[in-house]
Design a protein around this motif. Structure first.
Motif: not given
Length: 149
Positions: A41, A43-44, A47-48, A119, A121
């Motif tokens: 993914h 995500h940062n 968020r991960h 939050f 992507e």
């Protein structure tokens, strides 16, 4: 930087708590939030960590080079406290004195964290084949020296 500072320019002690939470998650994961890259993914890191927490797989966030140097309970607790610190709304974040208490007192019951700030992507470029360093541009600074006539 905390969400409220980036969007509204408001800075408070809860902004420091947010920064500490990011730092805590970076330390336990061995990865930086900026430029974080995961194969499945975009995500940062925040968020991960949140996604792993919700799936009950928080310890997967731990740095691979730390397998025998931490106790699972302490690793999970550090991630839990980090997520509490990076919650989206400043009022939901604990104070720094509470953070210290939560990290040092293993018997303390911790509240469930809420969704972190930022939050989002990131969209990949070139079908996700770029390195994290290629996703950012380098800002050049130019100085003009005024001269009198």
């Amino acid at each position: 930087m905390s969400l409220e500072y980036v969007i509204d320019g408001k800075f408070s002690v809860k902004s420091d708590v947010f920064s500490f939470g990011v730092l805590l998650l970076e330390i336990v994961s061995g990865k930086r939030n900026r430029g974080f890259c995961h194969p499945s993914h975009h995500h940062n890191l925040l968020r991960h960590a949140w996604l792993l927490w919700n799936e009950g797989k928080a310890l997967e966030l731990m740095d691979d080079s730390l397998p025998d140097s931490y106790i699972e309970f302490q690793g999970e607790r550090s991630i839990h406290v980090g997520l509490l610190c990076v919650q989206k709304f400043p009022g939901d974040r604990p104070t720094m004195s509470s953070v210290v208490f939560m990290l040092t007192n293993q018997e303390a019951i911790l509240p469930q964290p809420k969704q972190p700030g930022f939050f989002m992507e990131r969209s990949p470029t070139n079908s996700g084949r770029t390195s994290p360093r290629e996703l950012y541009t380098c800002n050049l600074v130019m100085v003009t020296m005024p001269e009198g006539r």
